[in-house]
Design an enzyme around this catalytic site. Structure first.
Site, PDB file in Angstrom:
ATOM      1  N   HIS A  52       9.790  -0.523   9.225  1.00 50.65           N
ATOM      2  CA  HIS A  52       8.722  -1.568   9.131  1.00 50.65           C
ATOM      3  C   HIS A  52       8.802  -2.403   7.806  1.00 50.65           C
ATOM      4  O   HIS A  52       8.955  -3.725   7.935  1.00 50.65           O
ATOM      5  CB  HIS A  52       7.218  -0.997   9.172  1.00 50.65           C
ATOM      6  CG  HIS A  52       7.002  -0.219  10.578  1.00 50.65           C
ATOM      7  ND1 HIS A  52       7.070  -0.667  11.574  1.00 50.65           N
ATOM      8  CD2 HIS A  52       6.863   0.939  10.560  1.00 50.65           C
ATOM      9  CE1 HIS A  52       6.600   0.057  12.663  1.00 50.65           C
ATOM     10  NE2 HIS A  52       6.454   1.236  11.972  1.00 50.65           N
ATOM     11  N   ASP A  81       0.806  -1.174   0.141  1.00 51.27           N
ATOM     12  CA  ASP A  81      -0.142   0.105   0.125  1.00 51.27           C
ATOM     13  C   ASP A  81       0.942   1.377  -0.006  1.00 51.27           C
ATOM     14  O   ASP A  81       0.822   2.039   0.861  1.00 51.27           O
ATOM     15  CB  ASP A  81      -0.810   0.047   1.055  1.00 51.27           C
ATOM     16  CG  ASP A  81      -0.349  -0.168   2.520  1.00 51.27           C
ATOM     17  OD1 ASP A  81       0.913  -0.415   2.569  1.00 51.27           O
ATOM     18  OD2 ASP A  81      -0.864   0.278   3.651  1.00 51.27           O
TER      19      ASP A  81
HETATM   20  C1  BDR Z   1       2.611  -0.589   8.609  1.00 52.78           C
HETATM   21  O1  BDR Z   1       1.729   0.359   8.641  1.00 52.78           O
HETATM   22  C2  BDR Z   1       1.929   1.151   7.660  1.00 52.78           C
HETATM   23  O2  BDR Z   1       1.455   2.421   7.750  1.00 52.78           O
HETATM   24  C3  BDR Z   1       3.298   0.983   6.965  1.00 52.78           C
HETATM   25  O3  BDR Z   1       3.433   1.013   5.610  1.00 52.78           O
HETATM   26  C4  BDR Z   1       3.642  -0.642   7.482  1.00 52.78           C
HETATM   27  O4  BDR Z   1       3.366  -1.300   6.459  1.00 52.78           O
HETATM   28  C5  BDR Z   1       3.495  -0.434  10.180  1.00 52.78           C
HETATM   29  O5  BDR Z   1       2.311  -0.410  10.972  1.00 52.78           O
HETATM   30 CA    CA Z   2       3.033  -0.814   4.051  1.00 51.00          CA
END
Ligand code: BDR
Ligand code: CA
Length: 309
Positions: free
Chosen positions: A243, A12
């Protein structure tokens, strides 16, 4: 070097998604077979546009993009996370129209076909809400066994949440889909907040990335300013979490993480909705990464990103 792994990223994009996709583009041990898109940080049509642009920027014109779900399975749609990733997904960077288009297959159709064609070899790395993966499991009863591993960014065992006190954002945005995935029997590795909160990049790190790879590293540096600013608004001044890059790195470098075998279930309602909990119904365990050599993961990220451009 052993053969590169065959990888599909479900994404995303999203600033840290962009960081992860550029890493996958630059990594010699990854053969990127496609991207599938999902709502989350942005709408699904923005996600598809951004995924196409990222591949074009990285020169990966032949890597297909398949569009996925626009909303969660059972919950009402969520507003995109503009405060974290900007209104178009890449911080302050304006939207750009890609030259290419998504393929005609849906994300779930593409995923099930690719898992069949590369049975036992395909590694799937979801870095957004898990709706497309749940849809693929429903579409093809053999998907869970055809896919080699699902290495997902999401959840939290002992770290608490990031979008609520209990839930990590990707799981929170479609808990019913996540429950479907964790109950599927597929081989799952969970790269959650227990490890990603330890892997931090500072403004100086992003400057270093730009110095090594001015074009694409520079783009990541620019996007990262917005992301770093968001972190300061929630009281985190020592950098932003890598992340999504951590999940992609875990696909090829599991030795940098400590796994614990835990059966996972997902709370689907109430105050704890989206929490990843220990299941007691006898389901298969997932490998939950509970510790990491954070400096080595960051170094791996920096080293590969330096090969971009
Ligand atoms: C996840 O949430 C999204 O905002 C980031 O892209 C990542 O995949 C982290 O909690
Ligand atoms: Ca993400």
């Amino acid at each position: 070097m052993p053969n590169p792994i065959k990888l599909i990223i479900d994404t995303d994009p999203g600033i840290d998604d962009a960081m992860a996709i550029f890493y996958a583009a630059a990594a010699a041990d990854i053969d990127l077979l496609g991207l599938t898109t999902i709502f989350g940080n942005v709408t699904v049509s923005q996600a598809t546009r951004n995924a196409l642009r990222l591949l074009e920027w990285a020169g990966l014109h032949d890597v297909p993009v398949a569009q996925g779900a626009a909303k969660p399975r059972a919950l009402p749609p969520f507003a995109p996370s503009h405060n974290v990733h900007g209104s178009e997904g890449f911080g302050d960077m304006p939207a750009e129209t890609p030259k290419g288009k998504a393929i005609a297959e849906s994300a779930a159709e593409f995923l099930t076909r690719m898992a069949r064609e590369h049975r036992g070899e395909l590694v799937l790395c979801p870095i957004g809400p898990l709706t497309n993966i749940a849809d693929a499991l429903d579409l093809d009863p053999e998907f869970a066994t055809n896919v080699a591993r699902i290495v997902l960014m999401g959840g939290s065992l002992e770290e608490g949440g990031n979008i609520t006190p209990h839930a990590e954002a990707n799981i929170y945005h479609d808990p019913h889909a996540a429950e479907r995935v964790f109950a599927s029997g597929a081989r799952i590795e969970m790269v959650g907040l227990d490890v990603t909160h330890r892997i931090l990049c500072t403004a100086q790190d992003f400057n270093t990335m730009e110095a090594a790879a001015p074009r694409l590293g520079g783009m990541i540096n620019k996007m990262s300013r917005f992301y770093l600013h968001f972190y300061t608004t929630v009281g985190k001044h020592d950098g932003c979490s890598l992340h999504d890059p951590a999940a992609v790195i875990a696909c090829t470098h599991p030795e940098l993480f400590t796994p614990r075998a835990v059966p996972i279930t997902v709370a689907c309602e109430g105050e704890t909705s989206g929490a990843t909990l220990i299941a007691t119904d006898g389901r298969a365990t997932s490998q939950v990464f509970v510790a990491t050599r954070a400096d080595a993961v960051k170094q791996q990220y920096m080293d590969v990103m330096a090969q971009l451009d």
